[in-house]
Design a protein around this motif. Structure first.
Motif, PDB file in Angstrom:
ATOM      1  N   MET A  29       0.841  -1.192   0.000  1.00 59.41           N
ATOM      2  CA  MET A  29       0.000   0.000   0.000  1.00 59.41           C
ATOM      3  C   MET A  29       0.882   1.250   0.000  1.00 59.41           C
ATOM      4  O   MET A  29       1.901   1.294   0.676  1.00 59.41           O
ATOM      5  CB  MET A  29      -0.904   0.016   1.232  1.00 59.41           C
ATOM      6  CG  MET A  29      -2.006  -1.004   1.184  1.00 59.41           C
ATOM      7  SD  MET A  29      -3.113  -0.902   2.598  1.00 59.41           S
ATOM      8  CE  MET A  29      -2.030  -1.384   3.935  1.00 59.41           C
ATOM      9  N   ALA A  33      -3.186   4.673  -1.814  1.00 59.41           N
ATOM     10  CA  ALA A  33      -4.105   3.526  -1.814  1.00 59.41           C
ATOM     11  C   ALA A  33      -5.380   3.877  -1.055  1.00 59.41           C
ATOM     12  O   ALA A  33      -5.329   4.379   0.068  1.00 59.41           O
ATOM     13  CB  ALA A  33      -3.436   2.309  -1.180  1.00 59.41           C
ATOM     14  N   GLN A  51      -6.475  -7.053  -0.199  1.00 58.07           N
ATOM     15  CA  GLN A  51      -6.402  -6.645  -1.608  1.00 58.07           C
ATOM     16  C   GLN A  51      -6.835  -7.808  -2.479  1.00 58.07           C
ATOM     17  O   GLN A  51      -6.527  -8.967  -2.191  1.00 58.07           O
ATOM     18  CB  GLN A  51      -5.015  -6.159  -1.988  1.00 58.07           C
ATOM     19  CG  GLN A  51      -3.912  -7.183  -1.830  1.00 58.07           C
ATOM     20  CD  GLN A  51      -2.551  -6.628  -2.217  1.00 58.07           C
ATOM     21  OE1 GLN A  51      -2.192  -6.634  -3.387  1.00 58.07           O
ATOM     22  NE2 GLN A  51      -1.807  -6.142  -1.210  1.00 58.07           N
TER      23      GLN A  51
END
Length: 188
Positions: A29, A33, A51
């Motif tokens: 990240m 993000a 994710q």
């Protein structure tokens, strides 16, 4: 010579197929993000994140809570081919500094604990170390579940708990509205 061409062609096609089916690595990240549902910067929220990599998409979609990613995977409307899903391992980690990325089916999950995810909702907390998961349950309550045992109702229910099945004379939307109304009345 013809056999050599055929063999090389088959090997080349097999290599292309392996590349297409290869699981993408997790992506770290960055400050840019954002969560798929909330569109808020993820690094500003505590707790484990997730994710999901979708076929044909250049970047993963991030989730501010693991429960949100599991709900996404179980939603009947979700129709993209998922190539990989990763969650942050909480074994040896803290709520403010979650651990590294692991494949979603690898950890055991603590559900129904008193800890809330990045958006303040009930969270599914992933652990690759079962003893760390049991210690978390001792400290925060909850129960242990494998990913395959987490029901759609637990993932999609308003508070993470099982929702009552709808009356056979009630439509699905009526059942959801009824469950939300009952939840709101309990809060008042």
């Amino acid at each position: 010579m013809k056999w050599l061409v055929v063999i090389l062609s088959v090997l080349a096609l097999g290599a292309c197929r392996d590349d297409r089916l290869a699981r993408p690595d997790p992506v770290e990240m960055t400050p840019e993000a954002v969560g798929f549902y909330c569109q808020m910067t993820l690094l500003e929220h505590a707790g484990p994140k997730a994710q999901i990599h979708l076929d044909g998409m250049p970047a993963p979609i991030f989730f501010s809570q693991v429960r949100d990613a599991i709900a996404y995977l179980q939603m009947p409307e979700q129709n993209y081919a998922v190539t990989a899903t990763y969650v942050q391992d909480m074994s040896g980690a803290t709520w403010d500094a979650p651990g590294g990325w692991v494949e979603v089916s690898e950890p055991i999950y603590v559900i129904d604990s008193d800890m809330r995810g990045g958006m303040g909702a009930p969270e599914f907390v992933p652990f690759t170390d079962p003893s760390a998961a049991q210690a978390f349950v001792r400290d925060h309550g909850g129960r242990l579940k494998e990913l395959s045992d987490i029901s759609t109702a637990e993932a999609l229910g308003p508070d993470g708990r099982q929702i009552e099945p709808p009356d056979e004379n009630t439509s699905d939307i009526e059942a959801r509205l009824s469950a939300l109304s009952a939840q709101k009345q309990k809060g008042n």
